[in-house]
Design a protein around this motif. Sequence first.
Motif, PDB file in Angstrom:
ATOM      1  N   ARG A   1      27.367  57.107  35.288  1.00  0.00           N
ATOM      2  CA  ARG A   1      27.631  57.357  33.864  1.00  0.00           C
ATOM      3  C   ARG A   1      28.330  58.689  33.669  1.00  0.00           C
ATOM      4  N   ASP A   2      27.858  59.738  34.361  1.00  0.00           N
ATOM      5  CA  ASP A   2      28.475  61.062  34.240  1.00  0.00           C
ATOM      6  C   ASP A   2      29.894  61.066  34.815  1.00  0.00           C
ATOM      7  N   ILE A   3      30.080  60.375  35.926  1.00  0.00           N
ATOM      8  CA  ILE A   3      31.404  60.312  36.547  1.00  0.00           C
ATOM      9  C   ILE A   3      32.381  59.590  35.634  1.00  0.00           C
ATOM     10  N   LYS A   4      31.944  58.502  35.028  1.00  0.00           N
ATOM     11  CA  LYS A   4      32.816  57.755  34.113  1.00  0.00           C
ATOM     12  C   LYS A   4      33.190  58.608  32.905  1.00  0.00           C
ATOM     13  N   ALA A   5      32.224  59.326  32.342  1.00  0.00           N
ATOM     14  CA  ALA A   5      32.494  60.181  31.187  1.00  0.00           C
ATOM     15  C   ALA A   5      33.427  61.333  31.545  1.00  0.00           C
ATOM     16  N   ALA A   6      33.226  61.921  32.711  1.00  0.00           N
ATOM     17  CA  ALA A   6      34.070  63.043  33.138  1.00  0.00           C
ATOM     18  C   ALA A   6      35.495  62.577  33.400  1.00  0.00           C
ATOM     19  N   ARG A   7      35.638  61.427  34.020  1.00  0.00           N
ATOM     20  CA  ARG A   7      36.973  60.897  34.292  1.00  0.00           C
ATOM     21  C   ARG A   7      37.701  60.619  32.977  1.00  0.00           C
ATOM     22  N   ALA A   8      36.998  60.030  32.020  1.00  0.00           N
ATOM     23  CA  ALA A   8      37.610  59.749  30.718  1.00  0.00           C
ATOM     24  C   ALA A   8      38.022  61.048  30.026  1.00  0.00           C
ATOM     25  N   ALA A   9      37.171  62.061  30.091  1.00  0.00           N
ATOM     26  CA  ALA A   9      37.492  63.351  29.474  1.00  0.00           C
ATOM     27  C   ALA A   9      38.699  63.978  30.149  1.00  0.00           C
ATOM     28  N   PHE A  10      38.765  63.893  31.469  1.00  0.00           N
ATOM     29  CA  PHE A  10      39.890  64.472  32.198  1.00  0.00           C
ATOM     30  C   PHE A  10      41.196  63.782  31.810  1.00  0.00           C
ATOM     31  N   LEU A  11      41.160  62.477  31.669  1.00  0.00           N
ATOM     32  CA  LEU A  11      42.368  61.734  31.316  1.00  0.00           C
ATOM     33  C   LEU A  11      42.819  61.997  29.883  1.00  0.00           C
ATOM     34  N   LYS A  12      41.933  62.529  29.048  1.00  0.00           N
ATOM     35  CA  LYS A  12      42.293  62.874  27.665  1.00  0.00           C
ATOM     36  C   LYS A  12      42.953  64.244  27.562  1.00  0.00           C
ATOM     37  N   LEU A  13      42.915  65.021  28.632  1.00  0.00           N
ATOM     38  CA  LEU A  13      43.583  66.325  28.617  1.00  0.00           C
ATOM     39  C   LEU A  13      45.086  66.121  28.455  1.00  0.00           C
ATOM     40  N   LYS A  14      45.761  67.161  28.018  1.00  0.00           N
ATOM     41  CA  LYS A  14      47.210  67.118  27.930  1.00  0.00           C
ATOM     42  C   LYS A  14      47.772  66.926  29.335  1.00  0.00           C
ATOM     43  N   PRO A  15      48.878  66.200  29.467  1.00  0.00           N
ATOM     44  CA  PRO A  15      49.458  65.978  30.793  1.00  0.00           C
ATOM     45  C   PRO A  15      49.729  67.277  31.558  1.00  0.00           C
ATOM     46  N   GLY A  16      50.145  68.309  30.875  1.00  0.00           N
ATOM     47  CA  GLY A  16      50.410  69.587  31.535  1.00  0.00           C
ATOM     48  C   GLY A  16      49.150  70.207  32.109  1.00  0.00           C
ATOM     49  N   GLU A  17      48.042  70.047  31.413  1.00  0.00           N
ATOM     50  CA  GLU A  17      46.766  70.580  31.910  1.00  0.00           C
ATOM     51  C   GLU A  17      46.308  69.811  33.146  1.00  0.00           C
ATOM     52  N   ARG A  18      46.479  68.490  33.125  1.00  0.00           N
ATOM     53  CA  ARG A  18      46.110  67.691  34.306  1.00  0.00           C
ATOM     54  C   ARG A  18      46.979  68.062  35.496  1.00  0.00           C
ATOM     55  N   LYS A  19      48.281  68.183  35.266  1.00  0.00           N
ATOM     56  CA  LYS A  19      49.195  68.539  36.351  1.00  0.00           C
ATOM     57  C   LYS A  19      48.870  69.918  36.914  1.00  0.00           C
ATOM     58  N   ALA A  20      48.535  70.854  36.040  1.00  0.00           N
ATOM     59  CA  ALA A  20      48.184  72.203  36.496  1.00  0.00           C
ATOM     60  C   ALA A  20      46.919  72.169  37.355  1.00  0.00           C
ATOM     61  N   ALA A  21      45.949  71.376  36.959  1.00  0.00           N
ATOM     62  CA  ALA A  21      44.711  71.268  37.738  1.00  0.00           C
ATOM     63  C   ALA A  21      44.997  70.681  39.117  1.00  0.00           C
ATOM     64  N   PHE A  22      45.810  69.630  39.174  1.00  0.00           N
ATOM     65  CA  PHE A  22      46.157  69.035  40.464  1.00  0.00           C
ATOM     66  C   PHE A  22      46.961  70.012  41.311  1.00  0.00           C
ATOM     67  N   ALA A  23      47.841  70.762  40.675  1.00  0.00           N
ATOM     68  CA  ALA A  23      48.643  71.745  41.415  1.00  0.00           C
ATOM     69  C   ALA A  23      47.748  72.814  42.039  1.00  0.00           C
TER      70      ALA A  23
END
Length: 68
Positions: free
Chosen positions: A42-64
Amino acid sequence: MDEGTIDREAMGRLAKALVFICGADHPTTVALRTAAESGSARDIKAARAAFLKLKPGERKAAFAMLEG
């Protein structure tokens, strides 16, 4: 790593990266840290959903940050 392979271990690393990008108190950072610690589906599903709601630039920066 891509957005489709976010597992428990990756969530812990992403949480650390998001502390710098969004802040330690950001809801997504908290959700990722919680999921990494608890490991519950449940926590993993919620965290993944929250991460995917971030702005694309924020996600890319985290992966970088994880690649570097």
